[in-house]
Design an enzyme around this catalytic site. Sequence first.
Site, PDB file in Angstrom:
ATOM      1  N   LYS A 113       0.862  -1.207  -0.022  1.00 28.23           N
ATOM      2  CA  LYS A 113      -0.097   0.120   0.161  1.00 28.23           C
ATOM      3  C   LYS A 113       0.761   1.149  -0.118  1.00 28.23           C
ATOM      4  O   LYS A 113       0.283   2.330  -0.587  1.00 28.23           O
ATOM      5  CB  LYS A 113      -1.144  -0.008   1.187  1.00 28.23           C
ATOM      6  CG  LYS A 113      -2.018  -0.986   0.992  1.00 28.23           C
ATOM      7  CD  LYS A 113      -3.370  -0.367   2.087  1.00 28.23           C
ATOM      8  CE  LYS A 113      -4.405  -1.319   1.536  1.00 28.23           C
ATOM      9  NZ  LYS A 113      -5.567  -1.127   2.644  1.00 28.23           N
ATOM     10  N   LYS A 195      -4.584  -9.468  -6.467  1.00 22.42           N
ATOM     11  CA  LYS A 195      -5.537  -9.503  -5.962  1.00 22.42           C
ATOM     12  C   LYS A 195      -6.637  -8.670  -6.370  1.00 22.42           C
ATOM     13  O   LYS A 195      -6.578  -7.325  -6.667  1.00 22.42           O
ATOM     14  CB  LYS A 195      -5.464  -9.184  -4.313  1.00 22.42           C
ATOM     15  CG  LYS A 195      -6.288  -9.708  -3.555  1.00 22.42           C
ATOM     16  CD  LYS A 195      -6.374  -9.147  -1.936  1.00 22.42           C
ATOM     17  CE  LYS A 195      -6.316  -7.497  -1.892  1.00 22.42           C
ATOM     18  NZ  LYS A 195      -6.484  -6.843  -0.803  1.00 22.42           N
ATOM     19  N   LYS A 198     -10.992  -3.760  -3.896  1.00 22.97           N
ATOM     20  CA  LYS A 198     -12.138  -2.710  -3.655  1.00 22.97           C
ATOM     21  C   LYS A 198     -11.544  -1.087  -3.909  1.00 22.97           C
ATOM     22  O   LYS A 198     -12.265  -0.257  -4.108  1.00 22.97           O
ATOM     23  CB  LYS A 198     -12.857  -2.788  -2.777  1.00 22.97           C
ATOM     24  CG  LYS A 198     -12.307  -2.410  -1.226  1.00 22.97           C
ATOM     25  CD  LYS A 198     -13.362  -2.492  -0.034  1.00 22.97           C
ATOM     26  CE  LYS A 198     -13.208  -3.160   1.260  1.00 22.97           C
ATOM     27  NZ  LYS A 198     -12.020  -2.619   2.066  1.00 22.97           N
TER      28      LYS A 198
HETATM   29  P1  TYM Z   1     -10.605  -5.369   3.974  1.00 20.79           P
HETATM   30  O1  TYM Z   1     -11.601  -4.399   4.224  1.00 20.79           O
HETATM   31  O2  TYM Z   1      -9.494  -5.156   3.189  1.00 20.79           O
HETATM   32  O3  TYM Z   1     -11.198  -6.882   3.517  1.00 20.79           O
HETATM   33  C1  TYM Z   1     -12.443  -7.515   4.143  1.00 20.79           C
HETATM   34  C2  TYM Z   1     -12.108  -9.128   3.888  1.00 20.79           C
HETATM   35  O4  TYM Z   1     -12.302  -9.277   2.641  1.00 20.79           O
HETATM   36  C3  TYM Z   1     -11.120 -10.295   2.312  1.00 20.79           C
HETATM   37  N1  TYM Z   1     -10.819  -9.771   0.945  1.00 20.79           N
HETATM   38  C4  TYM Z   1     -10.644 -10.945  -0.055  1.00 20.79           C
HETATM   39  N2  TYM Z   1     -11.014 -12.294   0.125  1.00 20.79           N
HETATM   40  C5  TYM Z   1     -10.863 -13.100  -0.956  1.00 20.79           C
HETATM   41  N3  TYM Z   1     -10.331 -12.428  -2.127  1.00 20.79           N
HETATM   42  C6  TYM Z   1     -10.252 -11.015  -2.414  1.00 20.79           C
HETATM   43  N4  TYM Z   1      -9.687 -10.600  -3.409  1.00 20.79           N
HETATM   44  C7  TYM Z   1     -10.343 -10.269  -1.188  1.00 20.79           C
HETATM   45  N5  TYM Z   1     -10.184  -9.019  -0.831  1.00 20.79           N
HETATM   46  C8  TYM Z   1     -10.295  -8.664   0.334  1.00 20.79           C
HETATM   47  C9  TYM Z   1      -9.962  -9.860   3.288  1.00 20.79           C
HETATM   48  O5  TYM Z   1      -9.002 -10.726   3.426  1.00 20.79           O
HETATM   49  C10 TYM Z   1     -10.972  -9.591   4.774  1.00 20.79           C
HETATM   50  O6  TYM Z   1     -11.296 -10.834   5.174  1.00 20.79           O
HETATM   51  N6  TYM Z   1      -7.702  -5.266   8.248  1.00 20.79           N
HETATM   52  C11 TYM Z   1      -9.044  -5.881   7.356  1.00 20.79           C
HETATM   53  C12 TYM Z   1     -10.374  -5.534   8.516  1.00 20.79           C
HETATM   54  C13 TYM Z   1      -9.991  -5.915   9.679  1.00 20.79           C
HETATM   55  C14 TYM Z   1     -10.321  -7.204  10.475  1.00 20.79           C
HETATM   56  C15 TYM Z   1     -10.090  -7.045  11.697  1.00 20.79           C
HETATM   57  C16 TYM Z   1     -10.603  -8.263   9.848  1.00 20.79           C
HETATM   58  C17 TYM Z   1      -9.933  -4.827  10.661  1.00 20.79           C
HETATM   59  N7  TYM Z   1      -9.691  -5.526  12.166  1.00 20.79           N
HETATM   60  C18 TYM Z   1     -10.212  -7.681  12.747  1.00 20.79           C
HETATM   61  C19 TYM Z   1     -10.480  -9.280  10.706  1.00 20.79           C
HETATM   62  C20 TYM Z   1     -10.541  -8.873  12.246  1.00 20.79           C
HETATM   63  C21 TYM Z   1      -9.101  -5.407   6.299  1.00 20.79           C
HETATM   64  O7  TYM Z   1      -8.604  -4.200   5.885  1.00 20.79           O
HETATM   65  O8  TYM Z   1      -9.805  -6.021   5.471  1.00 20.79           O
END
Ligand code: TYM
Length: 327
Positions: A113, A195, A198
Amino acid sequence: MKPSIFSGVQPSGNLTIGNYIGAISQWVEMQKDYNCLFSVVDYHAITVKQNSDELRKKILEVTKIYLAAGIDLNNSIIFQQSMVAAHTELAWIFNCYGARIADLNKMTQFKDKAGKNQESVSIGLYDYPVLMAADILLYDTDIVPVGEDQQQHVELARDIARRFNNEFGNTFKIPQSVIRKEGARIMSLLDPTKKMSKSDENSNSYIALLDDIEAAKKKIMRAVTDSGSEIIYDPKERPAISNLLTIYAQLGGRQIPRLVKDYTGKGYGEFKKDLAEVVAKFLTGFQKRYYALSDKEVNKILEAGAKKVEKMAAEKMEKVRKVIGVR
Ligand code: TYM
């Protein structure tokens, strides 16, 4: 007592079928067997610049997406991270006890990032895995269902918990991540080595959960394919068609070996046309449920959720403040 789950999504960008397949659909499947907390992690979203009006809208949007996906309030609690101040308080304590600079320097997501701007991005972006550790550890979480890209962060949460427990006695449960066997990493439609994200600048690289149906179908038809023409599953040699097969299997409810069999002797064109229909059908149902939800009811759900989890968080924080000696 059922074991417990914690997970969350950042209210930023346009949530994609990657978020749904990798994370949210897993939560829906697991929620009956666990005590579940699903958070809209807004303090994670501000690690990069957000427009404040847009952020307010996104918080409601993500909450509606959880509900439209099938998160059931009889089994699960949905809440907004910033409504429970204990998350940031515990993150600060972990900054001092448990987290080390050497850990954060290893985080691949930060490196991706920040890119070449490592010196000029916010400290929040660097420290974000520590806030994530606080989210998870605050509630004695057993299981963290996430996509593959978040596994490294859950590992860090485990390390932080162990170090804290070593120093102050048993205070935190050691959580475990759970990722899907298939679908833990949905790839970009335009570059199957990247990947699906979003926050990608090119919206043709992803299918957003709220995409216009016809536009989504076009994106599938335009998705890159591998050289060759066979429909086979081989993520190393044929990453593009393998990614499309994964999406088909997850949204269409037909397993990959079955799909490969059904499409023997058929070309990419026919496969993509069918996949476009599968995606359209999924999005149509999803969006119908989404648009039936009002902002008013969603605001109520978030307030009720925060009230419920606040109690749990307060109990843990009391313990933590005591063992470190500020009370
Ligand atoms: P974030 O918001 O980037 O993504 C949310 C969830 O979606 C999954 N994900 C994917 N899975 C499969 N293929 C993809 N292309 C893909 N893109 C995203 C991510 O792995 C995630 O599970 N830091 C985290 C949010 C967070 C969190 C937490 C998660 C904050 N605190 C505590 C679990 C526990 C994040 O930025 O996810």
